[in-house]
Every structure is written in structure tokens, then in C-alpha cells.
Design a protein around this motif. Structure first.
Motif, PDB file in Angstrom:
ATOM      1  N   SER A  14       0.833  -1.199   0.000  1.00  0.00           N
ATOM      2  CA  SER A  14       0.000   0.000   0.000  1.00  0.00           C
ATOM      3  C   SER A  14       0.865   1.245   0.000  1.00  0.00           C
ATOM      4  N   GLY A  15       0.406   2.255  -0.742  1.00  0.00           N
ATOM      5  CA  GLY A  15       1.076   3.554  -0.748  1.00  0.00           C
ATOM      6  C   GLY A  15       0.253   4.622  -0.066  1.00  0.00           C
ATOM      7  N   ALA A  16      -0.776   4.220   0.664  1.00  0.00           N
ATOM      8  CA  ALA A  16      -1.682   5.184   1.304  1.00  0.00           C
ATOM      9  C   ALA A  16      -0.948   6.064   2.309  1.00  0.00           C
ATOM     10  N   LYS A  17      -1.452   7.264   2.483  1.00  0.00           N
ATOM     11  CA  LYS A  17      -0.886   8.154   3.486  1.00  0.00           C
ATOM     12  C   LYS A  17      -1.190   7.612   4.877  1.00  0.00           C
ATOM     13  N   ARG A  20      -0.446   3.330   9.381  1.00  0.00           N
ATOM     14  CA  ARG A  20      -0.963   1.963   9.442  1.00  0.00           C
ATOM     15  C   ARG A  20      -1.910   1.758   8.274  1.00  0.00           C
ATOM     16  N   HIS A  21      -1.875   0.560   7.656  1.00  0.00           N
ATOM     17  CA  HIS A  21      -2.513   0.425   6.353  1.00  0.00           C
ATOM     18  C   HIS A  21      -3.328  -0.859   6.232  1.00  0.00           C
ATOM     19  N   LYS A  22      -4.633  -0.705   5.985  1.00  0.00           N
ATOM     20  CA  LYS A  22      -5.513  -1.849   5.767  1.00  0.00           C
ATOM     21  C   LYS A  22      -5.108  -2.629   4.522  1.00  0.00           C
ATOM     22  N   GLY A  23      -4.462  -1.963   3.574  1.00  0.00           N
ATOM     23  CA  GLY A  23      -4.145  -2.587   2.300  1.00  0.00           C
ATOM     24  C   GLY A  23      -2.927  -3.483   2.289  1.00  0.00           C
ATOM     25  N   ILE A  24      -2.217  -3.600   3.402  1.00  0.00           N
ATOM     26  CA  ILE A  24      -1.030  -4.455   3.443  1.00  0.00           C
ATOM     27  C   ILE A  24      -1.399  -5.822   4.014  1.00  0.00           C
ATOM     28  N   ALA A  25      -0.992  -6.864   3.319  1.00  0.00           N
ATOM     29  CA  ALA A  25      -1.153  -8.234   3.816  1.00  0.00           C
ATOM     30  C   ALA A  25       0.113  -9.014   3.496  1.00  0.00           C
ATOM     31  N   VAL A  26       0.514  -9.883   4.402  1.00  0.00           N
ATOM     32  CA  VAL A  26       1.734 -10.681   4.251  1.00  0.00           C
ATOM     33  C   VAL A  26       1.372 -12.155   4.399  1.00  0.00           C
ATOM     34  N   ALA A  27       1.648 -12.952   3.370  1.00  0.00           N
ATOM     35  CA  ALA A  27       1.369 -14.390   3.417  1.00  0.00           C
ATOM     36  C   ALA A  27       2.660 -15.161   3.202  1.00  0.00           C
ATOM     37  N   SER A  47       2.438  -1.453   9.237  1.00  0.00           N
ATOM     38  CA  SER A  47       3.041  -0.246   8.666  1.00  0.00           C
ATOM     39  C   SER A  47       4.045  -0.703   7.623  1.00  0.00           C
ATOM     40  N   ARG A  48       4.439   0.213   6.730  1.00  0.00           N
ATOM     41  CA  ARG A  48       5.457  -0.147   5.735  1.00  0.00           C
ATOM     42  C   ARG A  48       6.799  -0.410   6.414  1.00  0.00           C
ATOM     43  N   GLN A  49       7.128   0.396   7.413  1.00  0.00           N
ATOM     44  CA  GLN A  49       8.393   0.199   8.117  1.00  0.00           C
ATOM     45  C   GLN A  49       8.411  -1.149   8.832  1.00  0.00           C
ATOM     46  N   ALA A  50       7.271  -1.533   9.400  1.00  0.00           N
ATOM     47  CA  ALA A  50       7.206  -2.825  10.089  1.00  0.00           C
ATOM     48  C   ALA A  50       7.405  -3.979   9.117  1.00  0.00           C
ATOM     49  N   PRO A 241     -10.359 -14.519   4.204  1.00  0.00           N
ATOM     50  CA  PRO A 241      -9.631 -13.248   4.364  1.00  0.00           C
ATOM     51  C   PRO A 241     -10.198 -12.177   3.444  1.00  0.00           C
ATOM     52  N   ASP A 242      -9.794 -10.941   3.684  1.00  0.00           N
ATOM     53  CA  ASP A 242     -10.210  -9.859   2.781  1.00  0.00           C
ATOM     54  C   ASP A 242      -9.466  -9.974   1.455  1.00  0.00           C
ATOM     55  N   ASP A 243      -9.778  -9.052   0.526  1.00  0.00           N
ATOM     56  CA  ASP A 243      -9.164  -9.116  -0.805  1.00  0.00           C
ATOM     57  C   ASP A 243      -7.648  -9.151  -0.742  1.00  0.00           C
ATOM     58  N   HIS A 244      -7.083  -8.310   0.124  1.00  0.00           N
ATOM     59  CA  HIS A 244      -5.623  -8.217   0.207  1.00  0.00           C
ATOM     60  C   HIS A 244      -5.026  -9.524   0.725  1.00  0.00           C
TER      61      HIS A 244
END
Length: 285
Positions: A14-17, A20-27, A47-50, A241-244
């Protein structure tokens, strides 16, 4: 040559401002046929940093192929520059360092690059002129389109829900921080051992899993498990799961199978210049 990895991780980015970002998912999945599992963030949302911190730690635990669904660089070859008329580096890692240096957005964000620092290169609406003049693509994107894969988005299009611009430039900042610890293909060669980061396109995984063109999203458990079965994976059990999350799960399962296909590592259209400047999407051959 087909490299060996013990684990496969797909990250829906995700590139959202914000931080913390709903659009990030890690599988993540291991070799074999076990269903990929979603990795929960330490906080409520990633988060992107996380993600960057987690990747660096995970890369040291076992040889892992990490896939991110954003463009690792803007188009370069067609026009001889990422941002024609502006003084910017001419190779991928140099450009990532430049993006990181000029952006002070929180959590590795890069919206300020599009909205302020290099505003004239990006399409935000009709006031910017004819949209077609902004629609530049990389060599791998042109090849994918020519092969019937569909027309990919360009990093210069900053309007609408489907735009990949902010996610890609934020991702370039992340790559700058990760690369000292984990190589990034094809800007770096495939290592003899250890972990590696590649660019992925979740729609490629969905098509390989039998999803129809234009219908890559899986809305229910039956569709998700049909896709996983087609990729040789055990089914997902429990809550849908959600789309992401679904995209990440299916793409991790696809990566596990696709890694053994030698052609993915030596695509015919990728020259040394392209590898150095634009990069390549893993799976486009």
C-alpha cells in the motif's frame, strides 16, 4: 538455473498516506503443499516500516523469496530517463536512494514526490492535460500486455483506486532500506544461497490459478480454495480473508510453484540495461 528457497512470501502493498494500512497483507508458506498463512502484524495493522523490519529479520532465518506487488522502478528505456528533464539518477538503486532522500512523508510514504517535488510528471486529472501523454510503461509491462495479460497501470497515473503510483514510490523507499540486507532481483543477481526480493503482479498468480481475465479477486472461500487447488496447495480453512489477504495467499502459493520455472529467471526480453534501470516483474516471460 533455478534457485532454491525454503519459504515464499507475498506482500500485498500500500502507498496510502498515514502510518498503518488496511491494504497491506503478508502471506508465507514453506516448500511443499501447506496452505500459505497470513502473518499478523505486531500492531493491529501493518506499517510499511514494520514490513521492512520483519522482512530483514525473516530473511536471516531461512532462504526466502519475497514478492512485492508494486513497480520497482518507473519506465526508463523508452524515454532515457525516469523523469525526463529532471536531474535524477539513472539506475534503480540510485533512484531509490534519491526518492528516500527527498521524501519526508511518514512511514516511508512518497506522496510528496508526486504531489510536490515532481508534480508535472504525474496525472491527477483533466487539469493536467491529455491523460494518454502520461501513459508510459516499462518493457516488461509492454510484453505482458502484448501477450494478452492485460494493460498494466503506469506509475505516472496518480488518479483512481487502481493507481499504483503512490504504492510504487513508497515501495522504492522501502527497497532502499532493505537492499543492504537482502538483494533485489534483477538489479542484483540471484544469490547462490540466502533470500531474495522480487517484484510480483498478483494478477499473474490469479490467472495461473485459473481465475478469468478481469476477475482476479476471490470473494468467497470456494473461489479461494479452487485457486489454491489449481496451484497444488492445501485449502485455506477458517474465515475468508479480505481481498488483500486472499491475493497474498494465492500469490505465495504461486511463487512456490513458479520458482522452479527457469524461464522466469531469464526472460527473453530483459536486457542488462533493463535489469539495471527498470527491473522486471517475476513471471513475465
Amino acid at each position: 538455473m533455478t534457485p532454491g528457497f525454503a519459504r515464499f512470501t507475498a506482500i500485498d502493498w500500500s502507498g496510502a498516506k498515514g502510518a498503518r494500512h488496511k491494504g497491506i497483507a503478508v502471506a508465507l508458506c514453506e516448500a511443499g503443499d501447506a496452505v500459505p498463512r497470513l502473518i499478523a502484524p505486531l500492531d493491529r495493522l501493518w506499517s510499511r516500516q514494520a514490513v521492512a523490519d520483519w522482512l530483514i529479520h525473516a530473511a536471516g532465518k531461512a532462504p526466502t523469496l519475497f514478492g512485492f506487488d508494486f513497480s520497482f522502478a518507473p519506465p526508463f528505456v523508452a524515454r532515457g530517463s525516469y523523469l525526463p528533464g529532471d536531474d535524477v539518477p539513472q539506475d534503480g538503486p540510485g533512484f531509490w536512494a534519491y526518492v528516500d532522500a527527498i521524501c519526508d512523508d511518514i512511514d516511508l510514504g512518497a506522496a510528496s514526490l508526486l504531489e510536490v517535488a515532481h508534480r508535472r510528471h504525474f496525472y491527477f486529472g483533466k487539469a493536467d492535460g491529455v491523460k494518454a501523454t502520461f501513459m508510459h510503461n516499462r518493457a516488461c509491462e509492454a510484453l505482458y500486455n502484448a501477450g494478452g495479460g492485460g494493460k498494466p497501470s503506469t506509475v505516472y497515473d496518480a488518479i483512481g483506486a487502481a493507481q499504483v503510483a503512490k504504492a510504487s514510490f513508497a515501495g522504492m523507499r522501502m527497497l532502499h532500506h532493505v537492499r543492504p540486507h537482502v538483494p533485489v532481483w534483477p538489479f542484483d543477481p540471484v544469490p547462490d544461497a540466502g533470500s531474495l526480493v522480487v517484484e510480483i503482479y498478483t494478477s499473474i498468480a490469479a490467472r495461473a490459478a485459473g481465475r478469468p481475465k478481469g476477475r482476479s479477486k476471490m470473494r468467497d472461500l470456494a473461489a479461494l480454495n479452487d485457486a489454491l487447488t489449481a496451484l497444488g496447495s492445501a485449502p485455506h480453512e477458517g474465515v475468508m480473508p479480505d481481498d488483500h489477504g486472499a491475493d497474498a495467499i494465492v500469490t505465495a502459493a504461486w511463487m512456490r510453484r513458479a520458482v522452479a520455472q527457469a524461464g522466469h529467471w531469464s526472460p527473453g526480453g530483459m536486457t542488462a540495461q533493463i535489469a539495471r534501470s527498470e527491473g522486471w516483474t517475476f513471471g513475465v516471460t
